[in-house]
Design a protein around this motif. Structure first.
Motif, mmCIF file in Angstrom:
data_model
loop_
_atom_site.group_PDB
_atom_site.id
_atom_site.type_symbol
_atom_site.label_atom_id
_atom_site.label_comp_id
_atom_site.label_asym_id
_atom_site.label_seq_id
_atom_site.Cartn_x
_atom_site.Cartn_y
_atom_site.Cartn_z
ATOM 1 N N ALA A 280 0.838 -1.194 0.000
ATOM 2 C CA ALA A 280 0.000 0.000 0.000
ATOM 3 C C ALA A 280 0.875 1.246 0.000
ATOM 4 O O ALA A 280 1.805 1.367 0.787
ATOM 5 N N VAL A 281 0.561 2.164 -0.902
ATOM 6 C CA VAL A 281 1.232 3.466 -0.951
ATOM 7 C C VAL A 281 0.138 4.524 -0.940
ATOM 8 O O VAL A 281 -0.709 4.571 -1.833
ATOM 9 N N VAL A 282 0.156 5.342 0.103
ATOM 10 C CA VAL A 282 -0.848 6.389 0.278
ATOM 11 C C VAL A 282 -0.106 7.692 0.506
ATOM 12 O O VAL A 282 0.860 7.735 1.263
ATOM 13 N N VAL B 147 -6.093 12.494 2.058
ATOM 14 C CA VAL B 147 -5.538 11.551 1.081
ATOM 15 C C VAL B 147 -5.464 12.215 -0.294
ATOM 16 O O VAL B 147 -6.446 12.777 -0.769
ATOM 17 N N THR B 148 -4.277 12.149 -0.911
ATOM 18 C CA THR B 148 -4.107 12.683 -2.265
ATOM 19 C C THR B 148 -3.911 11.567 -3.285
ATOM 20 O O THR B 148 -4.136 11.774 -4.468
ATOM 21 N N SER B 149 -3.466 10.402 -2.830
ATOM 22 C CA SER B 149 -3.384 9.240 -3.730
ATOM 23 C C SER B 149 -3.451 7.962 -2.906
ATOM 24 O O SER B 149 -3.082 7.935 -1.732
ATOM 25 N N TRP B 150 -3.928 6.906 -3.570
ATOM 26 C CA TRP B 150 -4.232 5.628 -2.894
ATOM 27 C C TRP B 150 -4.050 4.563 -3.963
ATOM 28 O O TRP B 150 -4.838 4.482 -4.893
ATOM 29 N N ASN B 151 -3.010 3.757 -3.877
ATOM 30 C CA ASN B 151 -2.714 2.828 -4.975
ATOM 31 C C ASN B 151 -3.566 1.550 -4.899
ATOM 32 O O ASN B 151 -4.273 1.308 -3.915
ATOM 33 N N PRO B 152 -3.535 0.725 -5.958
ATOM 34 C CA PRO B 152 -4.336 -0.511 -5.979
ATOM 35 C C PRO B 152 -4.053 -1.454 -4.803
ATOM 36 O O PRO B 152 -4.970 -2.113 -4.306
ATOM 37 N N ALA B 153 -2.818 -1.500 -4.343
ATOM 38 C CA ALA B 153 -2.515 -2.363 -3.190
ATOM 39 C C ALA B 153 -3.229 -1.853 -1.942
ATOM 40 O O ALA B 153 -3.701 -2.643 -1.123
ATOM 41 N N ALA B 154 -3.341 -0.538 -1.788
ATOM 42 C CA ALA B 154 -4.094 0.026 -0.652
ATOM 43 C C ALA B 154 -5.573 -0.337 -0.790
ATOM 44 O O ALA B 154 -6.226 -0.643 0.206
ATOM 45 N N GLU B 155 -6.075 -0.315 -2.030
ATOM 46 C CA GLU B 155 -7.468 -0.716 -2.253
ATOM 47 C C GLU B 155 -7.690 -2.154 -1.794
ATOM 48 O O GLU B 155 -8.672 -2.446 -1.105
ATOM 49 N N ARG B 156 -6.780 -3.049 -2.167
ATOM 50 C CA ARG B 156 -6.919 -4.460 -1.772
ATOM 51 C C ARG B 156 -6.762 -4.637 -0.264
ATOM 52 O O ARG B 156 -7.489 -5.400 0.368
ATOM 53 N N MET B 157 -5.822 -3.926 0.324
ATOM 54 C CA MET B 157 -5.525 -4.088 1.746
ATOM 55 C C MET B 157 -6.625 -3.516 2.640
ATOM 56 O O MET B 157 -7.013 -4.136 3.635
ATOM 57 N N TYR B 158 -7.141 -2.342 2.276
ATOM 58 C CA TYR B 158 -8.083 -1.660 3.153
ATOM 59 C C TYR B 158 -9.538 -1.740 2.697
ATOM 60 O O TYR B 158 -10.439 -1.415 3.458
ATOM 61 N N GLY B 159 -9.777 -2.140 1.445
ATOM 62 C CA GLY B 159 -11.142 -2.302 0.968
ATOM 63 C C GLY B 159 -11.841 -1.032 0.498
ATOM 64 O O GLY B 159 -13.039 -1.047 0.254
ATOM 65 N N GLU C 202 -9.703 4.299 -4.450
ATOM 66 C CA GLU C 202 -9.105 5.637 -4.404
ATOM 67 C C GLU C 202 -10.196 6.701 -4.523
ATOM 68 O O GLU C 202 -10.155 7.723 -3.837
ATOM 69 N N ALA C 203 -11.184 6.450 -5.361
ATOM 70 C CA ALA C 203 -12.278 7.414 -5.529
ATOM 71 C C ALA C 203 -13.023 7.664 -4.214
ATOM 72 O O ALA C 203 -13.502 8.775 -3.964
ATOM 73 N N GLU C 204 -13.118 6.655 -3.370
ATOM 74 C CA GLU C 204 -13.823 6.800 -2.094
ATOM 75 C C GLU C 204 -13.036 7.622 -1.077
ATOM 76 O O GLU C 204 -13.631 8.297 -0.234
ATOM 77 N N VAL C 205 -11.709 7.547 -1.131
ATOM 78 C CA VAL C 205 -10.910 8.182 -0.079
ATOM 79 C C VAL C 205 -10.180 9.443 -0.510
ATOM 80 O O VAL C 205 -9.831 10.265 0.340
ATOM 81 N N LYS C 206 -9.955 9.612 -1.801
ATOM 82 C CA LYS C 206 -9.199 10.786 -2.264
ATOM 83 C C LYS C 206 -9.948 12.052 -1.883
ATOM 84 O O LYS C 206 -11.144 12.181 -2.097
ATOM 85 N N GLY C 207 -9.229 12.989 -1.250
ATOM 86 C CA GLY C 207 -9.831 14.226 -0.794
ATOM 87 C C GLY C 207 -10.449 14.144 0.587
ATOM 88 O O GLY C 207 -11.017 15.108 1.077
ATOM 89 N N GLN C 208 -10.345 12.968 1.227
ATOM 90 C CA GLN C 208 -10.924 12.732 2.556
ATOM 91 C C GLN C 208 -9.804 12.376 3.544
ATOM 92 O O GLN C 208 -8.733 11.952 3.144
ATOM 93 N N PRO C 209 -10.069 12.475 4.838
ATOM 94 C CA PRO C 209 -9.111 11.958 5.824
ATOM 95 C C PRO C 209 -8.992 10.439 5.643
ATOM 96 O O PRO C 209 -9.956 9.772 5.231
#
Length: 64
Positions: free
Chosen positions: A26-28, A36-48, A51-58
């Motif tokens: 995961a690279v965030v 959050v300004t970026s959220w890679n595919p591994a972060a998506e798999r790890m945290y569920g 990126e669209a859900e978390v970008k711009g949010q805490p």
């Protein structure tokens, strides 16, 4: 000379994005305020979260 430097910087940014997207970990990235300004595919798999859900949010994985 300025145009060559600009092209090199843009290429480097694209290369960096490709490497981060392919990383098996995961690279965030965040703003200084913790948004959050970026959220890679591994972060998506790890945290569920996508990126669209978390970008711009805490970061939803961090507790306050």
């Amino acid at each position: 000379m300025g145009k060559q430097l600009e092209e090199a910087v843009l290429w480097s940014d694209e290369e960096r994005r490709s490497i981060v997207a392919a990383a098996p970990v995961a690279v965030v990235t965040y703003t200084s305020a913790g948004i959050v300004t970026s959220w890679n595919p591994a972060a998506e798999r790890m945290y569920g979260y996508t990126e669209a859900e978390v970008k711009g949010q805490p970061d939803p994985t961090l507790s306050e």
